[in-house]
Design a protein around this motif. Structure first.
Motif, PDB file in Angstrom:
ATOM      1  N   ASP A  50     -13.326  -4.116  -1.796  1.00 39.06           N
ATOM      2  CA  ASP A  50     -13.925  -5.337  -2.330  1.00 39.06           C
ATOM      3  C   ASP A  50     -12.908  -6.241  -3.027  1.00 39.06           C
ATOM      4  O   ASP A  50     -12.944  -7.463  -2.887  1.00 39.06           O
ATOM      5  N   LYS A  51     -11.991  -5.642  -3.781  1.00 39.82           N
ATOM      6  CA  LYS A  51     -11.117  -6.426  -4.652  1.00 39.82           C
ATOM      7  C   LYS A  51      -9.702  -6.642  -4.121  1.00 39.82           C
ATOM      8  O   LYS A  51      -8.985  -7.511  -4.620  1.00 39.82           O
ATOM      9  N   GLY A  52      -9.290  -5.850  -3.149  1.00 40.73           N
ATOM     10  CA  GLY A  52      -7.943  -5.991  -2.623  1.00 40.73           C
ATOM     11  C   GLY A  52      -7.744  -7.317  -1.901  1.00 40.73           C
ATOM     12  O   GLY A  52      -8.570  -7.716  -1.079  1.00 40.73           O
ATOM     13  N   LYS A  53      -6.662  -8.010  -2.208  1.00 37.60           N
ATOM     14  CA  LYS A  53      -6.414  -9.331  -1.644  1.00 37.60           C
ATOM     15  C   LYS A  53      -5.586  -9.224  -0.354  1.00 37.60           C
ATOM     16  O   LYS A  53      -4.708  -8.356  -0.247  1.00 37.60           O
ATOM     17  N   PRO A  54      -5.844 -10.092   0.623  1.00 35.98           N
ATOM     18  CA  PRO A  54      -5.112 -10.038   1.891  1.00 35.98           C
ATOM     19  C   PRO A  54      -3.598 -10.154   1.680  1.00 35.98           C
ATOM     20  O   PRO A  54      -3.118 -11.008   0.933  1.00 35.98           O
ATOM     21  N   GLY A  55      -2.854  -9.246   2.308  1.00 39.85           N
ATOM     22  CA  GLY A  55      -1.405  -9.257   2.223  1.00 39.85           C
ATOM     23  C   GLY A  55      -0.834  -8.642   0.972  1.00 39.85           C
ATOM     24  O   GLY A  55       0.392  -8.599   0.808  1.00 39.85           O
ATOM     25  N   GLU A  56      -1.704  -8.130   0.085  1.00 42.13           N
ATOM     26  CA  GLU A  56      -1.220  -7.530  -1.153  1.00 42.13           C
ATOM     27  C   GLU A  56      -1.064  -6.013  -0.992  1.00 42.13           C
ATOM     28  O   GLU A  56      -1.734  -5.381  -0.162  1.00 42.13           O
ATOM     29  N   THR A  57      -0.188  -5.444  -1.810  1.00 44.91           N
ATOM     30  CA  THR A  57       0.027  -3.994  -1.817  1.00 44.91           C
ATOM     31  C   THR A  57      -0.220  -3.469  -3.219  1.00 44.91           C
ATOM     32  O   THR A  57       0.032  -4.166  -4.214  1.00 44.91           O
ATOM     33  N   TYR A  58      -0.722  -2.231  -3.294  1.00 45.46           N
ATOM     34  CA  TYR A  58      -1.099  -1.647  -4.574  1.00 45.46           C
ATOM     35  C   TYR A  58      -0.634  -0.195  -4.651  1.00 45.46           C
ATOM     36  O   TYR A  58      -0.956   0.606  -3.763  1.00 45.46           O
ATOM     37  N   ILE A  59       0.109   0.134  -5.684  1.00 52.87           N
ATOM     38  CA  ILE A  59       0.538   1.512  -5.902  1.00 52.87           C
ATOM     39  C   ILE A  59      -0.580   2.278  -6.620  1.00 52.87           C
ATOM     40  O   ILE A  59      -1.060   1.851  -7.672  1.00 52.87           O
ATOM     41  N   LEU A  60      -0.994   3.390  -6.028  1.00 54.33           N
ATOM     42  CA  LEU A  60      -2.003   4.266  -6.633  1.00 54.33           C
ATOM     43  C   LEU A  60      -1.305   5.560  -7.038  1.00 54.33           C
ATOM     44  O   LEU A  60      -1.410   6.583  -6.369  1.00 54.33           O
TER      45      LEU A  60
END
Length: 338
Positions: free
Chosen positions: A226-236
């Protein structure tokens, strides 16, 4: 609007935890689980999801699971991958991790869905002097070590290129070392817990890594839908845990005597090929290989501040993770009861 979640690699360690968390968080959604064959879906037993057999390297086998109505909102969580830390080259790593991801991108574009691609922190170039590492927006296989990391870097860049050039709605998440319950396939870290709990492991090596609870990663991935933006990366990621501290936590959870003997790293590296042969003979994942020992000495100072801020990501205490994993291993009959 009907929500449909398609989870690839759903019978795997992370995949089945994603399905379990989706059932709790999205009770009205339709959950579709992709497995390699229907007789390999033991991790999904009695879970409220539709199970489909398919091979991400064979696009024709994916037709059924990607049959959706145009009125549905479809999220594709692509976590099917071949995690590989052995020394011998394996052509399947590229076939699954790169070509398989290309096929999933194509299918997601066909149905105008949103893709959350589960990558790895190993695809992020290591910084010197244990400097803090955050997200990057370009990936280069030449800048990372190991066959697995290189395949994940190439696949990540392919996804970002598809966002930029083909209009794909996708973001990428990068988990660190995953640990926790419901590991039916017994990955490397779970094998470490089993061997320690059974008293098979007598010594460790110095070093450590960033470990994270698989359930926290699953929650972060669902939030990214739902919240992830197109082209963005997120470290979990989670937090750095030394091997010594990991042994202390396992001792606390099991009541077994803590391992306090540590081998010199040079000796562990020298005997790593023998370790691979030994665990191959037992048909179990090797506890340590040349690559895993490299990882324990590498910089794993990852920041998950962006995921905290944009996805509402949070991690639980490490001891809670170890306690819950030991409880599940006992319940699953993989280690003796206390």
């Amino acid at each position: 609007m009907q929500k449909i979640y398609i989870v690839t690699g759903a019978n795997g360690f992370l995949g089945n935890n994603i399905v379990r968390q989706l059932i709790k968080k999205e009770p009205e959604a339709e959950i579709r689980a992709l497995v390699s064959s229907l007789d390999r879906a033991n991790a999904l037993k009695n879970l409220k999801c539709q199970i489909f057999a398919g091979d991400i390297t064979k696009p024709e086998s994916l037709a059924k699971i990607f049959e959706v109505s145009k009125s549905s909102k479809v999220y594709v969580i692509h976590c099917a991958a071949l995690v590989y830390i052995k020394s011998q080259p394996n052509p399947q790593v590229y076939q699954v991790n790169v070509n398989g991801t290309r096929n999933i991108v194509a299918k997601t574009l066909e149905i105008d869905g949103k893709l959350v691609y589960v990558n790895s922190v190993h695809a992020i170039p290591e910084l010197p002097d244990h400097a803090e590492m955050s997200e990057v927006n370009h990936f280069d296989p030449a800048k990372v070590e190991g066959e697995y990391a290189k395949s994940k870097a190439e696949a990540a860049q392919y996804v970002l290129d598809a966002v930029k050039n083909r209009g794909l709605d996708a973001c990428i998440v990068h988990p660190s070392g995953i640990i926790g319950p419901y590991d039916f396939k017994t990955t490397h870290l779970t094998q470490l817990l089993i061997d320690t709990a059974k008293g098979r492991l007598k010594a460790g090596v110095h070093g450590g890594y960033d470990f994270v609870d698989v359930r926290d990663v699953a929650d972060g991935i669902i939030s990214a839908c739902d919240k992830g933006k197109p082209g963005e990366t997120y470290i979990l990621s989670g937090r750095y845990i030394s091997v010594a501290d990991l042994f202390k936590m396992i001792s606390h959870a099991t009541g077994r005597k803590e391992i306090t003997t540590f081998l010199p790293m040079w000796l562990a590296k020298f005997t790593a090929p023998l370790s691979e042969l030994y665990y191959n003979f037992r048909k179990q994942p090797p506890l340590y290989t040349k690559y895993s020992l490299y990882t324990l000495e590498s910089n794993s100072n990852f920041s998950h501040a962006k995921a905290d801020r944009e996805l509402g990501y949070a991690v639980r205490p490490a001891q809670e993770t170890i306690d819950d994993t030991i409880k599940w291993l006992r319940k699953a009959g993989k280690i003796p009861q206390a």
